[in-house]
Design a protein around this motif. Structure first.
Motif, PDB file in Angstrom:
ATOM      1  N   SER A  83       0.787  -0.953   0.070  1.00  0.00           N
ATOM      2  CA  SER A  83       0.263  -0.065  -0.004  1.00  0.00           C
ATOM      3  C   SER A  83       0.869   1.224   0.111  1.00  0.00           C
ATOM      4  CB  SER A  83      -0.751  -0.061   1.151  1.00  0.00           C
ATOM      5  OG  SER A  83      -0.152   0.345   2.147  1.00  0.00           O
ATOM      6  N   PHE A  84       0.257   2.562  -0.050  1.00  0.00           N
ATOM      7  CA  PHE A  84       0.987   3.571   0.003  1.00  0.00           C
ATOM      8  C   PHE A  84       1.779   3.787   1.224  1.00  0.00           C
ATOM      9  CE2 PHE A  84       1.509   7.821   1.949  1.00  0.00           C
ATOM     10  CZ  PHE A  84       2.308   8.551   1.003  1.00  0.00           C
ATOM     11  N   ASP A  85       1.376   3.298   2.471  1.00  0.00           N
ATOM     12  CA  ASP A  85       1.887   3.064   3.532  1.00  0.00           C
ATOM     13  C   ASP A  85       3.386   2.489   3.639  1.00  0.00           C
ATOM     14  OD1 ASP A  85       1.420   4.376   6.528  1.00  0.00           O
ATOM     15  OD2 ASP A  85       2.031   2.305   6.903  1.00  0.00           O
ATOM     16  N   ASP A  86       3.286   1.410   2.894  1.00  0.00           N
ATOM     17  CA  ASP A  86       4.440   0.619   2.649  1.00  0.00           C
ATOM     18  C   ASP A  86       5.310   1.127   1.628  1.00  0.00           C
ATOM     19  OD1 ASP A  86       6.007  -1.704   2.560  1.00  0.00           O
ATOM     20  OD2 ASP A  86       4.808  -2.938   1.193  1.00  0.00           O
ATOM     21  N   PHE A  87       4.773   1.533   0.477  1.00  0.00           N
ATOM     22  CA  PHE A  87       5.764   1.993  -0.550  1.00  0.00           C
ATOM     23  C   PHE A  87       6.292   3.275  -0.254  1.00  0.00           C
ATOM     24  CE2 PHE A  87       5.847   4.619  -4.503  1.00  0.00           C
ATOM     25  CZ  PHE A  87       6.787   3.790  -5.223  1.00  0.00           C
ATOM     26  N   ALA A  88       5.807   4.069   0.526  1.00  0.00           N
ATOM     27  CA  ALA A  88       6.294   5.650   0.841  1.00  0.00           C
ATOM     28  C   ALA A  88       7.539   5.416   1.794  1.00  0.00           C
ATOM     29  CB  ALA A  88       5.327   6.429   1.310  1.00  0.00           C
ATOM     30  N   GLY A  89       7.705   4.120   2.362  1.00  0.00           N
ATOM     31  CA  GLY A  89       9.002   3.837   3.177  1.00  0.00           C
ATOM     32  C   GLY A  89      10.058   3.508   2.134  1.00  0.00           C
ATOM     33  N   ALA A  90       9.955   3.293   0.906  1.00  0.00           N
ATOM     34  CA  ALA A  90      10.871   2.677   0.089  1.00  0.00           C
ATOM     35  C   ALA A  90      11.979   3.886  -0.273  1.00  0.00           C
ATOM     36  CB  ALA A  90      10.423   2.123  -1.200  1.00  0.00           C
ATOM     37  N   GLU A  91      13.024   3.491  -1.017  1.00  0.00           N
ATOM     38  CA  GLU A  91      14.152   4.411  -1.195  1.00  0.00           C
ATOM     39  C   GLU A  91      13.359   5.717  -1.847  1.00  0.00           C
ATOM     40  OE1 GLU A  91      17.281   5.986  -2.356  1.00  0.00           O
ATOM     41  OE2 GLU A  91      17.405   3.922  -1.239  1.00  0.00           O
ATOM     42  N   PRO A  92      13.602   6.690  -1.443  1.00  0.00           N
ATOM     43  CA  PRO A  92      13.055   8.103  -1.893  1.00  0.00           C
ATOM     44  C   PRO A  92      13.048   8.293  -3.621  1.00  0.00           C
ATOM     45  CG  PRO A  92      14.253   8.436   0.147  1.00  0.00           C
ATOM     46  CD  PRO A  92      14.661   7.117  -0.181  1.00  0.00           C
ATOM     47  N   GLU A  93      14.269   7.891  -4.034  1.00  0.00           N
ATOM     48  CA  GLU A  93      14.519   8.006  -5.525  1.00  0.00           C
ATOM     49  C   GLU A  93      13.199   7.299  -6.246  1.00  0.00           C
ATOM     50  OE1 GLU A  93      18.263   8.279  -7.218  1.00  0.00           O
ATOM     51  OE2 GLU A  93      17.190   7.819  -9.039  1.00  0.00           O
ATOM     52  N   ALA A  94      12.976   6.071  -5.785  1.00  0.00           N
ATOM     53  CA  ALA A  94      11.925   5.177  -6.413  1.00  0.00           C
ATOM     54  C   ALA A  94      10.706   5.619  -6.111  1.00  0.00           C
ATOM     55  CB  ALA A  94      12.038   3.856  -5.586  1.00  0.00           C
ATOM     56  N   VAL A  95      10.335   6.158  -5.181  1.00  0.00           N
ATOM     57  CA  VAL A  95       9.185   6.749  -4.777  1.00  0.00           C
ATOM     58  C   VAL A  95       9.055   7.872  -5.608  1.00  0.00           C
ATOM     59  CG1 VAL A  95       7.673   7.926  -3.168  1.00  0.00           C
ATOM     60  CG2 VAL A  95       9.094   6.069  -2.513  1.00  0.00           C
ATOM     61  N   GLY A  96       9.975   8.761  -5.985  1.00  0.00           N
ATOM     62  CA  GLY A  96       9.880  10.020  -6.604  1.00  0.00           C
ATOM     63  C   GLY A  96       9.748   9.739  -8.261  1.00  0.00           C
ATOM     64  N   ARG A  97      10.312   8.614  -8.652  1.00  0.00           N
ATOM     65  CA  ARG A  97      10.393   8.203 -10.081  1.00  0.00           C
ATOM     66  C   ARG A  97       8.988   7.621 -10.242  1.00  0.00           C
ATOM     67  NH1 ARG A  97      14.684   4.048 -11.407  1.00  0.00           N
ATOM     68  NH2 ARG A  97      13.847   4.300 -13.517  1.00  0.00           N
ATOM     69  N   PHE A  98       8.329   6.964  -9.379  1.00  0.00           N
ATOM     70  CA  PHE A  98       6.925   6.369  -9.445  1.00  0.00           C
ATOM     71  C   PHE A  98       5.952   7.596  -9.868  1.00  0.00           C
ATOM     72  CE2 PHE A  98       2.807   5.183  -7.792  1.00  0.00           C
ATOM     73  CZ  PHE A  98       2.494   4.417  -8.835  1.00  0.00           C
ATOM     74  N   PHE A  99       6.101   8.700  -8.890  1.00  0.00           N
ATOM     75  CA  PHE A  99       5.118   9.653  -8.985  1.00  0.00           C
ATOM     76  C   PHE A  99       5.493  10.455 -10.283  1.00  0.00           C
ATOM     77  CE2 PHE A  99       4.043   8.443  -4.651  1.00  0.00           C
ATOM     78  CZ  PHE A  99       2.867   8.461  -4.769  1.00  0.00           C
ATOM     79  N   VAL A 100       6.568  10.472 -10.896  1.00  0.00           N
ATOM     80  CA  VAL A 100       6.988  11.267 -12.073  1.00  0.00           C
ATOM     81  C   VAL A 100       6.104  10.323 -13.035  1.00  0.00           C
ATOM     82  CG1 VAL A 100       8.497  11.523 -13.934  1.00  0.00           C
ATOM     83  CG2 VAL A 100       8.973  12.284 -11.531  1.00  0.00           C
ATOM     84  N   ALA A 101       6.033   9.149 -13.053  1.00  0.00           N
ATOM     85  CA  ALA A 101       5.323   8.106 -13.981  1.00  0.00           C
ATOM     86  C   ALA A 101       3.872   8.368 -13.878  1.00  0.00           C
ATOM     87  CB  ALA A 101       5.704   6.519 -13.879  1.00  0.00           C
ATOM     88  N   VAL A 102       3.207   8.589 -12.640  1.00  0.00           N
ATOM     89  CA  VAL A 102       1.903   8.930 -12.483  1.00  0.00           C
ATOM     90  C   VAL A 102       1.527  10.109 -13.030  1.00  0.00           C
ATOM     91  CG1 VAL A 102       0.082   9.539 -11.020  1.00  0.00           C
ATOM     92  CG2 VAL A 102       1.660   7.591 -10.317  1.00  0.00           C
ATOM     93  N   ARG A 103       2.596  11.162 -12.961  1.00  0.00           N
ATOM     94  CA  ARG A 103       2.079  12.386 -13.676  1.00  0.00           C
ATOM     95  C   ARG A 103       2.234  12.269 -15.177  1.00  0.00           C
ATOM     96  NH1 ARG A 103       5.766  16.623 -15.726  1.00  0.00           N
ATOM     97  NH2 ARG A 103       4.715  18.496 -15.646  1.00  0.00           N
TER      98      ARG A 103
END
Ligand code: 5GP
Length: 123
Positions: free
Chosen positions: A52-72
């Motif tokens: 879930s978000f709660d789990d994912f947001a604890g991942a490597e910040p660069e991976a989290v950022g890259r994912f949200f760039v893909a969402v955009r």
């Protein structure tokens, strides 16, 4: 809770279950929701095993950022930025999360009303 590799989205990522694909890159997959709640309703998932978000947001910040760039990027591909769109991420029981693999709902294509059913904008 441990990640269940047999959840429906894990099967879609592995290609075991079909989907109406909208976007894919090395880290993310986006496809149409099977029960759309708006004229445009697309789910964006990281390919990694996150509950879930709660789990994912604890991942490597660069991976989290890259994912949200893909969402955009997906929202732009769908032509939504001008009219507007809503992102929903459900975590856990109170949010009625039904599939235990983190996903972002992108909703748009019409005025979406208030944040939750019963909000002033929805009356
Ligand atoms: P949640 O309630 O977990 O935030 O959202 C899960 C979403 O996945 C729901 O909107 C539901 O319609 C969608 N969904 C469930 N199973 C499937 C499926 O097999 N294929 C697709 N494309 N969407 C699904």
């Amino acid at each position: 809770m441990a990640y269940d590799p047999n959840n429906i989205f894990a099967k879609i990522i592995r290609g075991e279950i079909p989907c109406k694909k909208v976007y894919e890159d090395e880290i993310a997959l986006a496809f149409a929701d099977i029960a759309p709640a708006a004229p445009v309703h697309v789910l964006v998932l990281p390919k990694g095993e996150y509950l879930s978000f709660d789990d994912f947001a604890g991942a490597e910040p660069e991976a989290v950022g890259r994912f949200f760039v893909a969402v955009r990027k997906v929202a732009a591909q769908l032509g939504l930025p001008e009219g507007g769109y809503r992102l929903i991420m459900n975590h856990g029981a109170d949010a009625s999360q039904s599939v235990p693999h983190f996903h972002v709902h992108i909703l748009g294509g019409r005025p979406l009303g208030g944040l939750l059913p019963g909000d002033a904008l929805n009356r």
